[in-house]
Design a protein around this motif. Structure first.
Motif, PDB file in Angstrom:
ATOM      1  N   CYS A   1      -3.850 -10.263   3.429  1.00 38.20           N
ATOM      2  CA  CYS A   1      -3.143  -9.508   4.472  1.00 38.20           C
ATOM      3  C   CYS A   1      -2.079  -8.578   3.902  1.00 38.20           C
ATOM      4  CB  CYS A   1      -2.512 -10.404   5.530  1.00 38.20           C
ATOM      5  SG  CYS A   1      -1.832  -9.411   6.899  1.00 38.20           S
ATOM      6  N   ASN A   2      -2.447  -7.324   3.795  1.00 43.88           N
ATOM      7  CA  ASN A   2      -1.523  -6.275   3.365  1.00 43.88           C
ATOM      8  C   ASN A   2      -0.653  -5.913   4.571  1.00 43.88           C
ATOM      9  OD1 ASN A   2      -2.013  -2.950   1.873  1.00 43.88           O
ATOM     10  ND2 ASN A   2      -0.171  -4.141   2.251  1.00 43.88           N
ATOM     11  N   VAL A   3       0.465  -6.631   4.719  1.00 46.09           N
ATOM     12  CA  VAL A   3       1.287  -6.580   5.932  1.00 46.09           C
ATOM     13  C   VAL A   3       1.821  -5.184   6.226  1.00 46.09           C
ATOM     14  CG1 VAL A   3       3.274  -7.591   7.108  1.00 46.09           C
ATOM     15  CG2 VAL A   3       2.002  -8.932   5.451  1.00 46.09           C
ATOM     16  N   THR A   4       2.359  -4.540   5.196  1.00 44.01           N
ATOM     17  CA  THR A   4       2.928  -3.203   5.352  1.00 44.01           C
ATOM     18  C   THR A   4       3.091  -2.593   3.959  1.00 44.01           C
ATOM     19  OG1 THR A   4       4.722  -1.906   6.338  1.00 44.01           O
ATOM     20  CG2 THR A   4       5.319  -4.062   5.396  1.00 44.01           C
ATOM     21  N   HIS A   5       3.883  -1.530   3.880  1.00 42.80           N
ATOM     22  CA  HIS A   5       4.060  -0.791   2.625  1.00 42.80           C
ATOM     23  C   HIS A   5       5.548  -0.523   2.420  1.00 42.80           C
ATOM     24  CE1 HIS A   5       1.873   1.633  -0.443  1.00 42.80           C
ATOM     25  NE2 HIS A   5       3.034   2.266  -0.512  1.00 42.80           N
ATOM     26  N   ALA A   6       5.971  -0.588   1.170  1.00 41.95           N
ATOM     27  CA  ALA A   6       7.396  -0.418   0.864  1.00 41.95           C
ATOM     28  C   ALA A   6       7.795   1.055   0.856  1.00 41.95           C
ATOM     29  CB  ALA A   6       7.730  -1.060  -0.477  1.00 41.95           C
ATOM     30  N   CYS A   7       7.658   1.668   2.018  1.00 38.99           N
ATOM     31  CA  CYS A   7       8.135   3.039   2.228  1.00 38.99           C
ATOM     32  C   CYS A   7       9.073   2.965   3.430  1.00 38.99           C
ATOM     33  CB  CYS A   7       6.955   3.984   2.504  1.00 38.99           C
ATOM     34  SG  CYS A   7       7.468   5.686   2.806  1.00 38.99           S
ATOM     35  N   PHE A   8      10.377   3.078   3.176  1.00 39.24           N
ATOM     36  CA  PHE A   8      11.368   2.758   4.199  1.00 39.24           C
ATOM     37  C   PHE A   8      12.004   3.983   4.863  1.00 39.24           C
ATOM     38  CE2 PHE A   8      11.398  -0.682   0.966  1.00 39.24           C
ATOM     39  CZ  PHE A   8      10.765  -1.639   1.747  1.00 39.24           C
ATOM     40  N   ASP A   9      11.526   5.152   4.511  1.00 41.52           N
ATOM     41  CA  ASP A   9      12.018   6.384   5.133  1.00 41.52           C
ATOM     42  C   ASP A   9      10.948   6.896   6.097  1.00 41.52           C
ATOM     43  OD1 ASP A   9      12.773   8.943   5.848  1.00 41.52           O
ATOM     44  OD2 ASP A   9      13.439   9.519   3.843  1.00 41.52           O
ATOM     45  N   PRO A  10      11.221   6.922   7.400  1.00 42.96           N
ATOM     46  CA  PRO A  10      10.220   7.370   8.373  1.00 42.96           C
ATOM     47  C   PRO A  10       9.645   8.749   8.065  1.00 42.96           C
ATOM     48  CG  PRO A  10      12.053   6.345   9.506  1.00 42.96           C
ATOM     49  CD  PRO A  10      12.452   6.442   8.057  1.00 42.96           C
ATOM     50  N   GLN A  11      10.461   9.634   7.509  1.00 40.73           N
ATOM     51  CA  GLN A  11       9.975  10.983   7.189  1.00 40.73           C
ATOM     52  C   GLN A  11       8.911  10.957   6.092  1.00 40.73           C
ATOM     53  OE1 GLN A  11      10.871  13.639   9.050  1.00 40.73           O
ATOM     54  NE2 GLN A  11      12.055  12.169  10.246  1.00 40.73           N
ATOM     55  N   ASP A  12       9.043  10.022   5.165  1.00 40.45           N
ATOM     56  CA  ASP A  12       8.033   9.867   4.118  1.00 40.45           C
ATOM     57  C   ASP A  12       6.855   9.030   4.605  1.00 40.45           C
ATOM     58  OD1 ASP A  12       9.545  11.326   2.308  1.00 40.45           O
ATOM     59  OD2 ASP A  12      10.598   9.552   1.553  1.00 40.45           O
ATOM     60  N   LEU A  13       7.159   8.031   5.411  1.00 43.79           N
ATOM     61  CA  LEU A  13       6.131   7.108   5.892  1.00 43.79           C
ATOM     62  C   LEU A  13       5.039   7.821   6.679  1.00 43.79           C
ATOM     63  CD1 LEU A  13       5.271   4.132   6.100  1.00 43.79           C
ATOM     64  CD2 LEU A  13       6.740   3.935   8.128  1.00 43.79           C
ATOM     65  N   VAL A  14       5.410   8.763   7.515  1.00 45.02           N
ATOM     66  CA  VAL A  14       4.420   9.431   8.377  1.00 45.02           C
ATOM     67  C   VAL A  14       3.415  10.260   7.585  1.00 45.02           C
ATOM     68  CG1 VAL A  14       5.909   9.494  10.408  1.00 45.02           C
ATOM     69  CG2 VAL A  14       5.970  11.407   8.791  1.00 45.02           C
ATOM     70  N   LYS A  15       3.741  10.578   6.334  1.00 40.49           N
ATOM     71  CA  LYS A  15       2.847  11.401   5.518  1.00 40.49           C
ATOM     72  C   LYS A  15       1.585  10.658   5.090  1.00 40.49           C
ATOM     73  CE  LYS A  15       6.724  14.157   3.839  1.00 40.49           C
ATOM     74  NZ  LYS A  15       7.633  14.411   2.704  1.00 40.49           N
ATOM     75  N   PHE A  16       1.537   9.359   5.345  1.00 41.33           N
ATOM     76  CA  PHE A  16       0.354   8.570   5.000  1.00 41.33           C
ATOM     77  C   PHE A  16      -0.640   8.479   6.155  1.00 41.33           C
ATOM     78  CE2 PHE A  16       3.712   7.084   2.157  1.00 41.33           C
ATOM     79  CZ  PHE A  16       3.064   7.143   0.932  1.00 41.33           C
ATOM     80  N   TYR A  17      -0.379   9.230   7.231  1.00 39.39           N
ATOM     81  CA  TYR A  17      -1.213   9.169   8.433  1.00 39.39           C
ATOM     82  C   TYR A  17      -1.910  10.517   8.657  1.00 39.39           C
ATOM     83  CZ  TYR A  17       1.223   4.825   9.314  1.00 39.39           C
ATOM     84  OH  TYR A  17       1.723   3.550   9.182  1.00 39.39           O
ATOM     85  N   PRO A  18      -3.218  10.602   8.376  1.00 38.76           N
ATOM     86  CA  PRO A  18      -3.941  11.850   8.626  1.00 38.76           C
ATOM     87  C   PRO A  18      -3.867  12.284  10.089  1.00 38.76           C
ATOM     88  CG  PRO A  18      -5.257  10.397   7.258  1.00 38.76           C
ATOM     89  CD  PRO A  18      -4.076   9.602   7.718  1.00 38.76           C
TER      90      PRO A  18
END
Length: 417
Positions: free
Chosen positions: A65-82
């Motif tokens: 279970c890959n629960v989440t990802h260690a990217c804690f800045d919402p501005q950077d996090l959204v870049k992983f969503y096509p």
């Protein structure tokens, strides 16, 4: 005695006043929403069509279970969503991976951040996540009803009627977290929602090539894969499979190109750089090794970061004699080897998806959702989260994070009503 009777009557009256929340879909988003709802305000039911709940949670990340990802800045996090980048900014500003970690750890699930920033339970068992969600919902007296396939949802002025093979249910609020199965999407389409057509995302490339056929299971630490025709390029670990190519580099490419690749009917040419170096750099490495090790055979020479078996297969594929001394390798042979390492042309002839971890692009049109609350703009008191929406991400725990964040928002909104 009269006092006791009056207390009992008061309790019955308060139960009747409690509103009904029915969550359709017993996956990550559905359970997380239920786990964050106020049980003193709502009677909560989860309807799941399958025999078991939280199935994707159980199998994700190879059962870890890959629960989440260690990217804690919402501005950077959204870049992983096509799909969903713009809409998720506000969602992640309210609940992001750090909040997810705190939620699970405060409930006894120790988490760890791995070298690639993916986050897993310390136990390396998805059951740790499942147990936390089930314990929390049990403590809130959430009723979980399995094998309850919803056949229809209808809306009266102030309530919903949910029809299933297990009986009918009424609800003041419906939270729809079914995933992207076409039958489920038809239910919300019948309520008036527009559905963006589904196409696969996160799939492997089917390639018939003699070089790959000999090496299923061989991996490359960091490779580059591009589709020149569509001007798409991704990099990351690469894996040769029985079908062709997979690994993060390919999966990311399939996610970003999901709709374009569907239009190509999954037949296109790719360029693979197995070592993430330019041809010129590869040639320079070759020349440097040749000067230092002139008497070694080319087959025994460890020049690049590839396995010895793959290297010798590449020599045969390039028609270079593996017994030849490296000092006798011609400039043309060196150029052929560098070209095949750094710009290998391969023809993709289809895709393979893993049914249980299937991810799609498509779903409910995002323009019809209020992303401050995840409530439908079309049907009041209907909330949606998870893969039912036209949102998807690359691999790495991002799809789960969207589920946790959206579900949390729904719970907060309902708790304030």
């Amino acid at each position: 005695m009269v006092y006791k009777n009056r207390t009992f009557e008061t309790k019955i009256y308060s139960i009747r006043l409690m509103k009904q929340v029915v969550i359709i879909g017993g996956g990550a988003a559905g359970f997380f929403c239920a786990a964050n709802l106020d049980e003193n305000k709502y009677q909560i039911k989860i309807l799941e069509q399958n025999k078991d709940v939280l199935q994707k949670v159980k199998i994700s990340g190879g059962g870890r279970c890959n629960v989440t990802h260690a990217c804690f800045d919402p501005q950077d996090l959204v870049k992983f969503y096509p799909r969903g980048e713009k809409e998720l900014r506000s969602v992640f500003s309210k609940f992001q991976p750090g909040d997810t970690m705190e939620w699970f750890e405060s409930r006894g699930v120790s988490l760890k951040i791995e070298n690639d920033n993916r986050i897993f339970p310390e136990s390396n068992q998805s059951q740790s996540i499942i147990n936390a969600l089930q314990t929390e919902t049990k403590n809130k007296n959430v009723e979980v009803i399995t094998q309850a396939t919803v056949s229809q949802i209808s809306k009266t002025e102030d309530q919903f009627l949910i029809e299933t093979k297990s009986g009918n249910f009424s609800a003041d609020y419906v939270v729809f977290t079914t995933g992207s199965a076409p039958k489920s999407l038809k239910l919300v389409e019948n309520l008036g929602h527009k559905i963006v057509s589904l196409v696969p995302s996160l799939f492997t490339f089917n390639i018939k090539n003699p070089l790959l056929a000999e090496h299923p299971g061989t991996s490359f630490e960091w490779a580059e894969v591009s589709i020149p025709k569509l001007k798409l390029e991704e990099s990351g670990p690469l894996l040769i499979t029985h079908w062709g190519l997979s690994g993060p580099a390919v999966l990311k490419l399939s996610a970003w190109g999901a709709r374009l690749l569907a239009r190509e009917n999954y037949k296109f040419e790719i360029l693979v750089n197995f070592i993430s170096k330019s041809i010129q750099e590869a040639e320079e490495d070759f020349i440097g090794f040749k000067e230092s090790n002139p008497k070694k055979t080319i087959g025994q020479s460890k020049i690049y970061n590839v396995t010895n078996r793959f290297w010798n297969s590449l020599l045969a594929y390039s028609k270079v004699d593996s017994e030849k001394q490296i000092s006798n390798i011609s400039k043309k042979e060196m150029q052929i080897l560098a070209g095949n390492l750094c710009e290998m042309k391969l023809q993709v002839e289809g895709k393979s998806t893993f049914k249980d971890e299937f991810v799609t692009a498509g779903g409910v049109d995002l323009k019809e959702i209020n992303f401050k609350t995840m409530e439908s703009k079309v049907v009041p008191n209907l909330f949606l989260a998870g893969e039912v929406l036209n949102i998807d991400a690359i691999t790495g725990g991002f799809n789960f994070q969207a589920c946790w964040s959206e579900a949390w928002l729904i719970a907060q909104e309902l708790n304030m009503r």
